[in-house]
Design an enzyme around this catalytic site. Structure first.
Site, short mmCIF file in Angstrom:
data_model
loop_
_atom_site.label_atom_id
_atom_site.label_comp_id
_atom_site.label_asym_id
_atom_site.label_seq_id
_atom_site.Cartn_x
_atom_site.Cartn_y
_atom_site.Cartn_z
N LEU A 153 -2.19 36.78 49.88
CA LEU A 153 -2.05 38.36 50.56
C LEU A 153 -1.11 39.08 49.57
O LEU A 153 -1.20 40.41 49.93
CB LEU A 153 -1.76 38.05 51.83
CG LEU A 153 -2.73 37.68 52.86
CD1 LEU A 153 -2.45 37.34 54.10
CD2 LEU A 153 -4.31 38.47 52.97
N GLY A 156 6.14 37.38 46.82
CA GLY A 156 7.55 37.59 46.95
C GLY A 156 8.41 37.16 45.90
O GLY A 156 8.09 36.66 45.05
N GLY A 157 9.81 37.21 46.32
CA GLY A 157 10.53 36.98 45.29
C GLY A 157 10.56 35.36 44.98
O GLY A 157 11.05 34.71 43.93
N GLY A 159 8.06 33.03 46.10
CA GLY A 159 6.55 32.79 46.40
C GLY A 159 5.48 33.39 46.89
O GLY A 159 5.59 34.66 46.88
N CYS A 160 4.41 33.12 47.57
CA CYS A 160 3.35 33.95 47.94
C CYS A 160 2.75 33.75 49.10
O CYS A 160 3.33 32.77 49.83
CB CYS A 160 2.03 33.41 47.03
SG CYS A 160 2.21 33.78 45.13
N LYS A 175 3.42 31.77 54.49
CA LYS A 175 4.40 32.18 53.10
C LYS A 175 4.95 30.78 52.69
O LYS A 175 5.54 29.97 53.25
CB LYS A 175 5.76 33.04 53.50
CG LYS A 175 6.48 33.27 52.61
CD LYS A 175 7.34 34.60 52.99
CE LYS A 175 8.34 34.17 53.90
NZ LYS A 175 9.36 35.34 54.07
N ASP A 272 17.16 43.83 54.61
CA ASP A 272 16.04 43.94 53.72
C ASP A 272 14.71 44.92 54.42
O ASP A 272 13.64 44.78 53.88
CB ASP A 272 15.70 42.74 53.10
CG ASP A 272 14.76 42.91 51.79
OD1 ASP A 272 15.05 44.00 50.97
OD2 ASP A 272 13.81 42.02 51.36
#
Length: 442
Positions: A153, A156-157, A159-160, A175, A272
């Site tokens: 989907l 990220g920094g 992983g996926c 995640k 963030d």
């Protein structure tokens, strides 16, 4: 107990010592008192009146000693009983209180993840508040199709994020974090710990977590419409987001932040906030996600924490001086509001080595009513009440002020947005049915 032993030892001392301590006028039997009267009595033994007086004095002295003994014993007994009662109270209630506080502290911390995650072998549900279900790695692997690329989907920094379906036909997002370094591990534990305590309609729901060697997994509710970033800057270029829908997303985001800032104790600073961390469900309800960098007020010195965040959203005072407050989240919210209003990315490249932020580009035009309509996203241009457009622009300008003291609280932002959102979308605006025909983005 030591105090009790001392008093018990005192009980074994001769009673005349206790009596002499209590009544200094009672003499020790070992050292007869010097009395001229007594000397006179012993010299004249033939006088009967003197014998009677001597006997009476002895009786008075004996009675006085008995009274002193009774008083001293009673006082000592009262002291011992008081100490005994205090000791019983302490052992019974204080130990129970300490145990309760310890249990409360453990509940607040949630699952002790570091030593615990490596031991589970199947889905484990922990029903207590502050704890999360631990999901077996094999089940995670199966539900993602062995981490099939087509199920990704987003990235990220560390992983996926994968779309998955658990055995009970529950669609979820998983995640995966590669925790080969301490920062990824810390973010994982921080996010699970925070989300296990937070429950709000505008904050993503944590469904479980898991681990396998250096990989960590967080399971969330699936948000069918992905992230706000994908909706605005992806292939559709925001075509699915009308003016009122964008205002609803802004309102939902503000509500989530207000909960973190004012209703969480201690206060939570997201740190963030950005369009990729605002997720949209099937009805475009917005929820805050990705709490790996979030901090709680008082958990650490905010002025000395490692600088983290995303370029374009980081507040100037945090970027330059490392100062982090809830106003840092307000700045990031202002940038998101500009994205919704203008349809532009927070940072755009002008040249290979030159970038321009949306704040720098838009600020001169946001305060000019003649220029503002020209920079609005083409998808929503001319579909809103001009007064509402000016109001939203004014809120955005306040949120991205360089000085944090000039920025509003998120609660003030929320109150400004509520009248701009229709009642059916969660606001208070009552409008007649208006046909909106968004222009196609070019």
């Amino acid at each position: 107990m030591k105090i009790l032993l001392i008093f018990l030892l005192i009980l074994h001392k001769p009673i005349w010592i206790i009596a002499s301590l209590v009544d200094p006028f009672v003499s020790s039997p070992q050292i007869p008192p010097f009395s001229p009267i007594h000397t006179t009595i012993t010299m004249d033994a033939s006088s009967p009146g003197i014998h009677v007086r001597d006997e009476q004095q002895k009786n008075d002295s004996h009675n006085k000693k008995v009274m002193v003994f009774v008083v001293a014993s009673t006082a000592l007994g009262a002291v011992i009983l008081s100490l005994l009662s205090f000791w019983i109270y302490y052992t019974k209630y204080c130990s129970k209180s300490n145990k309760k506080n310890l249990q409360s502290s453990d509940a607040e911390k949630g699952v002790g993840l570091a030593p615990f995650l490596s031991k589970f072998s199947s889905v484990k549900m922990v029903g207590k508040k502050g704890c999360v279900p631990i999901i077996d790695y094999k089940q995670i692997e199966k539900s993602t199709g062995n981490f099939k690329e087509s199920n990704i989907l987003g990235e990220g920094g560390f992983g996926c994020v994968y779309k998955a379906q658990l055995d009970d036909n529950l669609d979820v997002a998983i995640k995966m974090l590669n925790c080969e370094n301490q920062y990824a591990e810390r973010e994982f534990e921080n996010e699970v710990d925070l989300l296990s305590k937070i429950q709000h309609p505008n904050v993503i729901s944590l469904l479980g977590c898991g681990s396998n060697e250096n990989s960590r997994f967080i399971v969330y509710e699936l948000m069918q419409n992905g992230s706000l970033e994908t909706q605005l800057h992806g292939p559709s270029h925001g075509s699915a987001l009308t003016w009122h829908m964008r205002m609803k997303i802004a309102l939902d985001t503000a509500r989530g932040l207000k909960y973190l800032h004012e209703h969480c104790y201690p206060q939570v600073i997201h740190r963030d906030l950005k369009s990729s961390n605002i997720l949209l469900d099937a009805n475009f309800n917005a929820k805050l996600s990705d709490f790996g960098l979030a901090i709680t007020d008082g958990s650490q010195n905010k002025n000395n924490i490692k600088l983290s965040g995303t370029l374009g959203y980081v507040a100037p005072e945090y970027l330059l001086d490392g100062k982090l407050t809830d106003k840092s989240d307000v700045y990031a919210f202002g940038v998101v509001l500009l994205e919704l209003l203008l349809g532009r990315k927070p940072v755009e490249k002008l040249a290979p080595s030159q970038c321009q932020s949306i704040v720098t580009w838009a600020m001169p035009q946001l305060t000019d009513r003649s220029k503002l309509p020209n920079i609005v996203d083409n998808v929503i241009k001319n579909t809103m009440d001009p007064k509402h457009l000016y109001q939203v622009a004014a809120v955005a300008v306040l949120c991205v002020q360089p000085e944090p003291c000039y920025r509003p609280l998120i609660a003030d932002v929320l109150h400004s947005l509520i009248p701009l959102v229709p009642v059916e979308l969660g606001g208070t605006l009552r409008v007649s049915q208006v046909t909106q025909q968004p222009a196609n983005s070019s």
